[in-house]
Write an enzyme that holds these catalytic residues in place. Structure first.
Site, short mmCIF file in Angstrom:
data_model
loop_
_atom_site.label_atom_id
_atom_site.label_comp_id
_atom_site.label_asym_id
_atom_site.label_seq_id
_atom_site.Cartn_x
_atom_site.Cartn_y
_atom_site.Cartn_z
N CYS A 60 -7.59 -1.28 8.20
CA CYS A 60 -8.05 -0.69 9.46
C CYS A 60 -7.58 0.76 9.63
CB CYS A 60 -7.58 -1.56 10.62
SG CYS A 60 -7.96 -0.90 12.22
N GLY A 101 -27.03 -2.53 1.94
CA GLY A 101 -26.53 -3.40 3.02
C GLY A 101 -26.60 -2.70 4.36
N ARG A 128 0.80 -1.22 0.00
CA ARG A 128 0.00 0.00 0.00
C ARG A 128 0.84 1.28 0.00
NH1 ARG A 128 -5.29 0.58 1.95
NH2 ARG A 128 -5.26 -1.60 2.63
N HIS A 153 -20.27 4.48 41.28
CA HIS A 153 -21.54 5.19 41.11
C HIS A 153 -21.28 6.68 40.99
CE1 HIS A 153 -25.74 6.25 41.53
NE2 HIS A 153 -25.37 7.18 42.41
N ILE A 177 -22.03 -4.51 1.08
CA ILE A 177 -22.74 -5.79 1.27
C ILE A 177 -21.82 -6.85 1.85
CG2 ILE A 177 -24.43 -5.34 -0.56
CD1 ILE A 177 -22.68 -7.40 -2.26
N GLY A 178 -20.70 -6.42 2.43
CA GLY A 178 -19.78 -7.38 3.04
C GLY A 178 -18.39 -7.26 2.41
N ARG A 179 -17.45 -7.98 2.98
CA ARG A 179 -16.08 -8.00 2.45
C ARG A 179 -15.68 -9.44 2.16
NH1 ARG A 179 -13.12 -3.39 2.81
NH2 ARG A 179 -11.15 -4.51 3.13
P1 FAD Z 1 -6.01 -5.73 6.26
O1 FAD Z 1 -6.13 -4.70 7.27
O2 FAD Z 1 -6.91 -5.70 5.09
O3 FAD Z 1 -4.49 -5.65 5.77
C1 FAD Z 1 -4.01 -6.42 4.71
C2 FAD Z 1 -2.90 -5.65 4.05
O4 FAD Z 1 -2.23 -6.53 3.15
C3 FAD Z 1 -3.37 -4.48 3.18
O5 FAD Z 1 -2.78 -3.27 3.61
C4 FAD Z 1 -2.96 -4.84 1.76
O6 FAD Z 1 -2.48 -3.71 1.03
C5 FAD Z 1 -1.82 -5.80 2.02
N1 FAD Z 1 -1.59 -6.77 0.94
C6 FAD Z 1 -2.51 -7.56 0.33
N2 FAD Z 1 -1.91 -8.37 -0.57
C7 FAD Z 1 -0.58 -8.07 -0.52
C8 FAD Z 1 0.55 -8.56 -1.21
N3 FAD Z 1 0.46 -9.54 -2.10
N4 FAD Z 1 1.76 -8.02 -0.92
C9 FAD Z 1 1.88 -7.02 0.01
N5 FAD Z 1 0.84 -6.52 0.69
C10 FAD Z 1 -0.38 -7.05 0.43
N6 FAD Z 1 -12.73 -3.67 12.41
C11 FAD Z 1 -12.83 -3.43 13.73
O7 FAD Z 1 -12.45 -4.28 14.53
N7 FAD Z 1 -13.34 -2.26 14.21
C12 FAD Z 1 -13.77 -1.29 13.37
O8 FAD Z 1 -14.21 -0.24 13.83
C13 FAD Z 1 -13.69 -1.51 11.98
N8 FAD Z 1 -14.11 -0.57 11.13
C14 FAD Z 1 -13.99 -0.79 9.79
C15 FAD Z 1 -14.46 0.19 8.92
C16 FAD Z 1 -14.37 0.01 7.56
C17 FAD Z 1 -14.87 1.09 6.64
C18 FAD Z 1 -13.79 -1.19 7.05
C19 FAD Z 1 -13.66 -1.39 5.57
C20 FAD Z 1 -13.34 -2.18 7.90
C21 FAD Z 1 -13.44 -1.99 9.29
N9 FAD Z 1 -13.02 -2.95 10.20
C22 FAD Z 1 -13.15 -2.73 11.52
C23 FAD Z 1 -12.44 -4.23 9.74
C24 FAD Z 1 -10.91 -4.20 9.85
O9 FAD Z 1 -10.43 -3.13 9.07
C25 FAD Z 1 -10.33 -5.51 9.35
O10 FAD Z 1 -10.91 -6.59 10.04
C26 FAD Z 1 -8.83 -5.56 9.58
O11 FAD Z 1 -8.18 -4.50 8.91
C27 FAD Z 1 -8.25 -6.90 9.09
O12 FAD Z 1 -6.87 -6.90 9.28
P2 FAD Z 1 -5.93 -7.78 8.33
O13 FAD Z 1 -4.53 -7.49 8.78
O14 FAD Z 1 -6.38 -9.16 8.29
O15 FAD Z 1 -6.13 -7.19 6.87
P1 NAI Z 2 -21.72 -6.68 6.81
O1 NAI Z 2 -21.53 -8.12 6.61
O2 NAI Z 2 -21.58 -6.10 8.15
O3 NAI Z 2 -23.14 -6.24 6.27
C1 NAI Z 2 -23.53 -6.48 4.95
C2 NAI Z 2 -25.03 -6.37 4.86
O4 NAI Z 2 -25.40 -6.38 3.49
C3 NAI Z 2 -25.75 -7.54 5.52
O5 NAI Z 2 -26.80 -7.03 6.31
C4 NAI Z 2 -26.27 -8.35 4.34
O6 NAI Z 2 -27.46 -9.05 4.64
C5 NAI Z 2 -26.51 -7.26 3.32
N1 NAI Z 2 -26.49 -7.68 1.93
C6 NAI Z 2 -25.73 -8.64 1.35
N2 NAI Z 2 -26.01 -8.71 0.03
C7 NAI Z 2 -26.94 -7.76 -0.24
C8 NAI Z 2 -27.60 -7.33 -1.41
N3 NAI Z 2 -27.35 -7.87 -2.59
N4 NAI Z 2 -28.51 -6.33 -1.31
C9 NAI Z 2 -28.77 -5.76 -0.10
N5 NAI Z 2 -28.17 -6.14 1.05
C10 NAI Z 2 -27.25 -7.11 0.97
O7 NAI Z 2 -20.69 -6.00 5.76
P2 NAI Z 2 -20.15 -4.51 5.63
O8 NAI Z 2 -21.06 -3.55 6.29
O9 NAI Z 2 -19.85 -4.35 4.19
O10 NAI Z 2 -18.81 -4.58 6.43
C11 NAI Z 2 -17.84 -5.56 6.13
C12 NAI Z 2 -17.15 -6.02 7.37
O11 NAI Z 2 -16.22 -5.06 7.81
C13 NAI Z 2 -18.08 -6.23 8.56
O12 NAI Z 2 -18.72 -7.46 8.51
C14 NAI Z 2 -17.12 -6.15 9.68
O13 NAI Z 2 -16.49 -7.39 9.82
C15 NAI Z 2 -16.12 -5.11 9.21
N6 NAI Z 2 -16.45 -3.81 9.79
C16 NAI Z 2 -16.45 -3.69 11.15
C17 NAI Z 2 -16.78 -2.50 11.74
C18 NAI Z 2 -16.78 -2.42 13.20
O14 NAI Z 2 -16.21 -3.30 13.85
N7 NAI Z 2 -17.38 -1.40 13.80
C19 NAI Z 2 -17.13 -1.31 10.96
C20 NAI Z 2 -17.10 -1.56 9.54
C21 NAI Z 2 -16.76 -2.76 9.00
#
Ligand code: FAD
Ligand code: NAI
Length: 468
Positions: free
Chosen positions: A43, A182, A36, A447, A273-275
């Site tokens: 995260c 979603g 990246r 409290h 809709i998910g990751r």
């Molecule tokens: P990632 O954080 O995805 O890191 C993987 C890294 O690998 C990336 O930087 C990528 O560039 C790198 N990579 C991939 N392939 C290669 C390669 N071949 N060579 C070199 N580098 C590579 N989780 C929470 O617990 N709390 C939250 O509040 C929260 N909020 C979120 C909000 C959003 C908008 C999103 C999208 C996610 C959120 N998450 C949250 C989820 C959290 O970000 C992920 O669960 C977490 O980052 C997963 O960590 P990871 O190390 O497995 O992967």
């Molecule tokens: P999500 O899995 O939380 O929610 C996706 C939603 O989309 C579900 O309710 C599902 O039923 C719905 N959906 C799926 N297909 C659909 C379709 N075709 N049309 C309409 N709805 C549909 O996934 P989201 O919000 O994309 O986040 C991905 C992941 O990232 C989370 O599951 C979570 O693991 C992580 N994350 C965590 C956060 C936190 O810890 N606060 C904040 C943001 C992301």
């Protein structure tokens, strides 16, 4: 220095960077490969941290505008500066990603920018962004490549008007209308940010409920509160196409089970809709690895893949896609590689939705206990009966504790309410220590604090709530 490492970690997110740091602490020579350009993964760069920065500032704006007057604070004409809000978010991200680089140096972890790919055996080829390549070898290889947004067939994300969470974190203006696909974590958090700043937000959800996986009773209350805040929900519906007409997006929606479609006009579409796990370009085939039907890399309880010496952690393997879950696995796998007994308790991984009110959960839901045939007792306590919540004028929500009917052991804690994202730590510790509900009930809680609601809910499990 030689290019033979104890461990090479591919990916510098919460999984990868924490594994590298722990390995460094344990005296192992570790190299973290991240393509990246900054550390911290999804995260820190485009996930947890920037979203929480925007959630915080947008909440402060809405509070000062709509809630302060009732508390006697006059705030006529509160306005906001979106560029300054974004600058706060960007500065936070920059500081934290650089902080990980500092931690690498402190723990003697090596870091290189580039895409890592398996080259067969224990070799990894690293292609830097300028095209140069370097080959390294390691006794252990850790895959921590994370996840990416799941695409929705027929919808092309351009990060301008049809966005994923990444685009939703950097919109240039507040859209008049935002349609979210979603009703999960991202949709509700980012939907809340833009609604607070003035967007009309419609959330289209395939299922007949929001936040699948969370306790059903909590989810129902959550939806009611979000709807009261102005979010419009279309449940049991799916988006089947998006067209551009008259300078706006025309979104076609059908009932989930099929049927007549309707058009909703909007300015921005957020697809959330998910990751899905990300392994593109990793060369899994070079080391004899395949993914399961969800794109995940299968591992055993020690995070070992089917190929000896190769491990995988974080979003790319089974389990909740959460940063702290990736971090827990990172510590465990590093300790396992160093010959220690790393372990993660998957029954004690909390999850929080950082809306207002927050939703926080750990352990089993009622639905899961019913499905497993486990007899349980329930203790509940509303924030409306908590003195601090009343003083703070934040009385929405409740704490719900599920305990084993026979042993009283805490099996699940589900909360919706003010600051419950912090309060879930106590419940997580209780589950980790295999506490009984009575242990929480007999633990002194300061409290007046919101945490007393947890104690009262624990008392309610035993039938002796004091404050209601
Ligand atoms: P990632 O954080 O995805 O890191 C993987 C890294 O690998 C990336 O930087 C990528 O560039 C790198 N990579 C991939 N392939 C290669 C390669 N071949 N060579 C070199 N580098 C590579 N989780 C929470 O617990 N709390 C939250 O509040 C929260 N909020 C979120 C909000 C959003 C908008 C999103 C999208 C996610 C959120 N998450 C949250 C989820 C959290 O970000 C992920 O669960 C977490 O980052 C997963 O960590 P990871 O190390 O497995 O992967
Ligand atoms: P999500 O899995 O939380 O929610 C996706 C939603 O989309 C579900 O309710 C599902 O039923 C719905 N959906 C799926 N297909 C659909 C379709 N075709 N049309 C309409 N709805 C549909 O996934 P989201 O919000 O994309 O986040 C991905 C992941 O990232 C989370 O599951 C979570 O693991 C992580 N994350 C965590 C956060 C936190 O810890 N606060 C904040 C943001 C992301």
């Amino acid at each position: 220095m030689s290019d033979l490492y104890d461990a090479v970690i591919i990916g510098g997110g919460p999984g990868g960077y924490n594994a590298a740091i722990r390995l460094g602490q344990l005296g192992k020579r570790a190299l973290c490969v991240e393509k990246r350009g900054t550390l911290g993964g999804t995260c820190l760069n485009v996930g947890c941290i920037p979203s929480k920065a925007l959630l915080r500032v947008s909440e402060l704006f809405e509070e000062s505008k709509d809630h302060y007057p009732a508390l006697g604070i006059k705030t006529n004409g509160v306005t906001f500066d979106l560029d300054a809000m974004m600058a706060h978010k960007d500065k936070t991200v920059d500081g934290l990603t650089k902080g990980v680089e500092f931690l690498f140096k402190k723990n003697k972890v090596e870091y290189t920018t580039g895409a890592g790919a398996f080259a067969g055996g224990n070799k990894v080829e690293i292609r830097a962004n300028d095209g140069t390549t370097r080959s390294v070898e390691a006794k252990s290889l850790i895959i921590a490549t994370g996840s990416e947004p799941t695409p929705l067939p027929g919808i092309t994300v351009n990060e301008e008007d049809i966005v994923s969470s990444t685009g939703a974190l950097k919109l240039k203006d507040v859209p008049k209308r935002l349609l979210v696909i979603g009703a999960g974590y991202i949709g509700l958090e980012m939907g809340s940010v833009w609604r607070r700043l003035g967007s009309q937000v419609t959330v289209v959800e395939f299922l007949d409920r929001i936040t699948p996986g969370l306790d059903g009773e909590v989810a129902k209350n959550f939806q009611r509160i979000l709807a009261r805040q102005g979010m419009v929900f279309k449940l049991g519906a799916k988006v089947v196409g998006v067209d551009r007409k008259n300078g706006a997006l025309q979104v076609s929606i059908e009932p989930a089970a099929g049927g007549a479609h309707e058009i909703i006009e909007t300015d921005i579409v957020l697809s959330s809709i998910g990751r899905r796990p990300y392994t593109q370009g990793l060369g899994l085939d070079k080391v004899g690895l395949t993914t399961d039907n969800k794109g995940r890399i299968p591992v055993d309880k020690n995070y070992a893949t089917a190929t000896p010496g190769i491990f995988a952690i974080g979003d790319v393997i089974e389990g909740p896609m959460l940063a702290h879950k990736a971090e827990d696995e990172a510590v465990a796998v590093a300790e396992i590689i160093a010959g220690q007994a790393g372990h993660v308790n998957y029954d004690a991984i909390p999850a929080v939705v950082y809306t207002h009110p927050e939703v926080a959960t750990v352990g089993k839901t009622e639905e899961e206990l019913k499905a497993a045939g486990i007899a349980y007792k329930i203790g509940k306590f509303p924030f409306a009966a908590n003195s601090r919540a009343r003083a703070n004028a934040t009385t929405d929500g409740f704490v719900k504790i599920l305990a084993d009917a026979k042993t009283d052991r805490v099996l699940g804690v589900h909360m919706i309410g003010p600051e419950v994202g912090n309060m879930i730590a106590e419940a997580t510790l209780a589950i980790e220590f295999q506490a009984a509900a009575e242990d929480i009930a007999r633990t002194s809680h300061a409290h007046p604090t919101l945490t007393e609601a947890v104690r009262q809910a624990a008392m309610a499990v035993g039938g002796w709530t004091m404050q209601m």
